[in-house]
Design an enzyme around this catalytic site. Structure first.
Site, PDB file in Angstrom:
ATOM      1  CD  GLN A 237      94.825  92.660  24.278  1.00  0.00           C
ATOM      2  OE1 GLN A 237      94.302  93.482  23.550  1.00  0.00           O
ATOM      3  NE2 GLN A 237      94.308  91.446  24.420  1.00  0.00           N
ATOM      4  NE  ARG A 384      84.669  90.405  27.166  1.00  0.00           N
ATOM      5  CZ  ARG A 384      84.496  91.094  28.270  1.00  0.00           C
ATOM      6  NH1 ARG A 384      84.574  92.387  28.254  1.00  0.00           N
ATOM      7  NH2 ARG A 384      84.270  90.495  29.407  1.00  0.00           N
ATOM      8  CB  CYS A 385      85.705  86.900  19.815  1.00  0.00           C
ATOM      9  SG  CYS A 385      86.417  86.251  18.316  1.00  0.00           S
ATOM     10  CD  GLU A 760      87.969  86.604  24.832  1.00  0.00           C
ATOM     11  OE1 GLU A 760      87.331  87.551  24.361  1.00  0.00           O
ATOM     12  OE2 GLU A 760      89.101  86.719  25.319  1.00  0.00           O
TER      13      GLU A 760
END
Ligand code: CDP
Length: 807
Positions: A237, A384-385, A760
């Site tokens: 990433q 996802r945050c 997110e």
């Protein structure tokens, strides 16, 4: 202009710029099986690596015998910590200022920890031989409970730190203590609680969960001995960070490391950090002189690469009797596993957890987080945050419901009363964050009207009466959540990774024919960057989005950037893209003025061209100007039409949303049916509404998974009992509810195009909304808080505890 001449609006539509539901350009290859993932890579002479892993949660290693494994035909080498010590790579630094064993050195600290790396001609031989590595263990006492980690007699996890009284973030209180971090004003918060008319307190646990990218973590390392160069393909990433860390660890000069992240099948934070698999593959390639591939399997992914959450939050709210919040306190124990490999900005060991005052106007607040070691896998990523924001949102949104229940107020009404008002923006929270923009009441009202909230509550009342009369065994729950996120890490004054400021970058080259390429420091893992960055450029430069190629993930060609996670791409790189465009546009304006023989200031921009003010028939389109940039520039001007921007955001962006969920719970089976889920999001300026919708759908599905079933669970002996999809809940289309999406638009005042992140948000708002719905179902029976995940068993147990199963 004749009737056939397209209007400005028609020309704008053709560009497919911002606001357009442009179809995802990357899907052409993805839907035809033409994506190029790490495991598609096949190099001549490539070898395969696989790990022997620890069956114990905590054990001393008395002996490792690799003879049998090494003797298997096809095995080329077996690497252990002893091998790695010869190149000083037995331990590696983590992003959080700790060090981590690459291969077990002296003892194992969690189940499935990497013990030996077997390199063979094919993957199956490597796997079979890995099983033949003989390790003699002496089992040690295990602790997987973070609340017991700092007990006087708790098993010592990190003997290497035994005498270290200071950690990366100050004094350590105990041999299993990593850091203490606090924010807010303790005295002010304590004073608010002393004066409080009503208080609530609850231990709110956000269990350990794990991101589930379809593609696991993997890499191919290829070391060229002649050139002294390393090429590393991987599911990264943050490719540039991997290059920098790789250089610092291996001492290979950074310019001789080429990191390439090809297509990635989902990341969700799991692919931010550096893992033993990468280091071992690099060492194996150096040792064997051949490329080495390592591909994690699902069990390895779930049980060893970075987990998320594992926060134990003791939350308190103080309020007046009529429902105005006056104070917030939270003491958290954060379980970081055996090594602190949490992916956070350096100054924030608990991430952006101090967003815990949420969307409410708390006059006083304080939070304290203690990080501890346990016998669990390391990690602590933003699944996802954005850096612990979802933990904070879950805590505050559950606590607000618990307080509403105590006050006897409707949870939506209680929130409305305490939401930060529009005129308070930019709003400085009790923790010091400056929220950039918001219009919370409008969003909340729209959400309540859209679902006809009052009617739902009336229906619930009727159903509760029927339940009490014994006419139904079903309870109806209505969950409300209003969340504020903090995304776009980040301003260099607040955020860095290993000392590198968290700016990001875009380099745009416009070619003579008016097409171009944009290279960025971010890396899409499915978010559709190839589609959306081109839309920003289309609007900014007046060139069709189809004419712009977007490229990410190659450290040789992309400008330096900190990567994609925590919804930072739009707030940071989206801004860099717009700013680079503006440099190009400024140059194009000068070329246009020269060609039209007017002063720069006499020109005005019109969608895709500069035209002479008051004489719109005289213009030069951007396509014409691109050509001119290569053959007709004003005297003294450099030819070409390119620009680069490194964007250091002045602030984070603060997306928000109002979510409402309706569930039916069967008290006899514990089964929860999601009847409705409505999600209103405000991410400021919307670049591609279709992609946003896709992001919301995906994030809500992950929120559903977490709230209703996901948990990485360890038994008391340190065994991971949920290491496969047989036991770890991954919803399919069958279980996934229908999503209703909606939006308001409150642009960010400091972002060049007013955009905030969105990826997110649905997870951050979705998890508390589901949990509030299930809790709301039981609330009228006196239950205050049922812990997640709300799987059938736990929900059934909650009903049992309330005596609902009595004969
Ligand atoms: O950093 P990451 O790409 O995961 O998250 P993001 O910045 O929230 O963007 C996710 C996707 O949504 C990207 O394709 C963005 O361009 C798109 N997006 C959008 O269309 N409009 C926004 N205001 C924010 C994001």
């Amino acid at each position: 202009m004749n009737d056939m001449t397209p209007t400005s609006a028609e020309r704008a539509l053709k560009l497919e710029g911002m606001g357009c539901k442009r179809k995802r350009v990357e899907d052409i290859r993805f839907t035809q099986g033409k994506g190029n993932y790490v495991d598609d890579l096949k190099l001549p002479g490539m070898l395969y690596g696989d790990f022997n892993r620890s069956p114990h949660g905590h054990a001393r290693i008395k002996k490792i015998d690799t003879t049998k494994a090494a003797a298997v035909p096809g095995v080329v080498a077996v690497i252990t910590a002893e091998t790695l010590k010869t190149v000083n790579l037995a331990w590696m630094p983590t992003l959080a200022g700790d060090t981590q064993m690459v291969l077990a050195d002296g003892k194992v600290l969690f189940q499935n920890q990497e013990v030996a790396f077997v390199i063979a001609e094919d993957r199956y031989t490597a796997a079979d031989a890995a099983d033949l590595v003989e390790v003699e263990y002496e089992a040690l006492p295990v602790n997987v409970d973070p609340l017991k980690a700092m007990a006087p007699n708790a098993p010592m996890i990190r003997e290497d730190l035994k005498d270290k009284t200071d950690g990366a973030h100050g004094k350590r209180k105990h041999y299993n203590h990593i850091f203490s971090w606090q924010a807010g004003d303790k005295a002010a918060a304590d004073a608010a609680f002393q004066k409080a008319e009503v208080t609530i307190r609850e231990m709110i646990v956000y269990p350990r969960v794990h991101p589930c990218p379809l593609e696991t973590c993997q890499c191919v390392a290829s070391f060229d001995k002649i050139k002294g160069e390393l090429t590393l393909w991987g599911t990264f990433q943050a490719p540039h960070v991997i290059r920098t860390v790789g250089s610092l660890i291996s001492k290979i000069p950074e310019h001789k490391i080429h990191v390439i992240a090809p297509d990635i099948g989902g990341g969700f934070g799991n692919k931010v950090g550096a893992y033993p698999g990468y280091i071992c593959s690099i060492v194996a390639s150096i040792v064997t002189g051949r490329p080495v591939k390592w591909v994690e399997d699902r069990i390895e992914n779930l049980s060893t690469t970075a987990f998320a959450r594992d926060f134990y939050m003791d939350v308190e709210i103080a309020a007046t009797k009529d429902g105005k919040v006056t104070g917030l306190r939270c003491y958290t124990i954060a379980d970081h596993g055996a090594f602190d490999a949490c992916a956070n900005a350096t100054k924030w060991p608990a991430g952006l957890f101090s967003i815990i005052s949420g969307s409410y106007d708390f006059p006083a607040a304080h939070c304290l987080v203690d990080g501890v070691y346990t016998n669990k896998a390391p990690g602590g990523v933003a699944y996802r945050c954005s850096f612990r924001v979802t933990e904070a949102a879950y805590a505050i949104e559950r606590a607000m419901d618990i307080m509403a229940q105590k006050l006897g107020m409707d949870p939506a009404e209680f929130r409305m009363k305490n939401l930060i008002r529009r005129e308070q923006f930019p709003y400085t929270s009790a923790f010091g964050w400056q929220y950039d923009s918001g219009d919370y009441q409008t969003a909340m009202n729209k959400a309540m009207e859209s679902v006809d909230y009052k009617k739902l509550r009336d229906e619930q009342k009727t159903k509760r009466e029927a339940f009490k009369r014994g006419e139904t065994r079903e309870l109806m729950g209505i969950g409300v959540a209003f969340f504020t996120e903090i995304v776009g890490a980040g301003p260099s004054r607040a955020c860095d990774i290993l000392g590198i400021a968290m700016f990001d970058s875009a380099e745009i080259r416009i070619h003579p024919t008016g097409s171009g390429i944009c290279r960025l420091g971010t890396k899409s893992q499915g978010q559709g960057h190839e589609t959306t960055y081109a839309q920003i450029i289309a609007t900014e430069l007046g060139l069709p989005a189809d004419n712009i190629m977007v490229e990410e993930g190659n450290t040789d060609t992309a400008p330096y950037g900190l990567g994609t996670y925590g919804s930072r791409s739009t707030p940071v790189s989206g801004a860099a893209t717009a700013m680079a465009c503006r440099k190009i546009k400024a140059k194009a304006q000068m070329i246009a003025a020269y060609m039209l023989e007017v002063h720069d200031d006499d020109l005005e921009w019109d969608v895709d061209r500069f035209r002479v003010r008051g004489n719109p028939e005289r213009f030069k389109t951007m396509t014409e100007l691109a050509w001119a940039a290569y053959h007709e520039v004003p005297p003294g001007m450099e030819p070409g039409l390119e620009a680069i921007n490194y964007y250091d955001p002045p602030n984070f962006t603060f997306p928000f949303g109002a979510y409402i969920c309706v569930v039916n719970v069967d008290v006899d089976t514990g089964q929860t049916k999601v009847r409705r889920f409505y999600a209103l999001d405000d991410c400021g300026t919307r670049i591609n509404p279709m992609i946003i919708e896709g992001q919301i759908h995906g994030g809500l599905t992950e929120a559903f998974a977490i709230a209703m079933g996901q948990e990485i669970h360890y038994d008391d002996d340190g065994n991971v009992t949920t290491a496969s999809f047989m036991d770890y809940f991954l919803p399919t289309a069958v279980e996934t509810p229908h999503w209703e999406t909606d939006w308001t638009t409150t642009p960010s005042p400091h972002h060049p195009i007013g955009a905030k992140g969105v990826g997110e948000s649905p997870n951050v708002g979705g998890v508390p909304c589901f949990s509030n719905a299930v809790n709301d179902a039981f609330g009228f029976l006196g239950s205050t808080h049922i812990q997640m995940p709300h799987d059938n068993w736990r929900t059934w147990t909650a009903a049992e505890k309330l005596g609902l199963h009595a004969e």
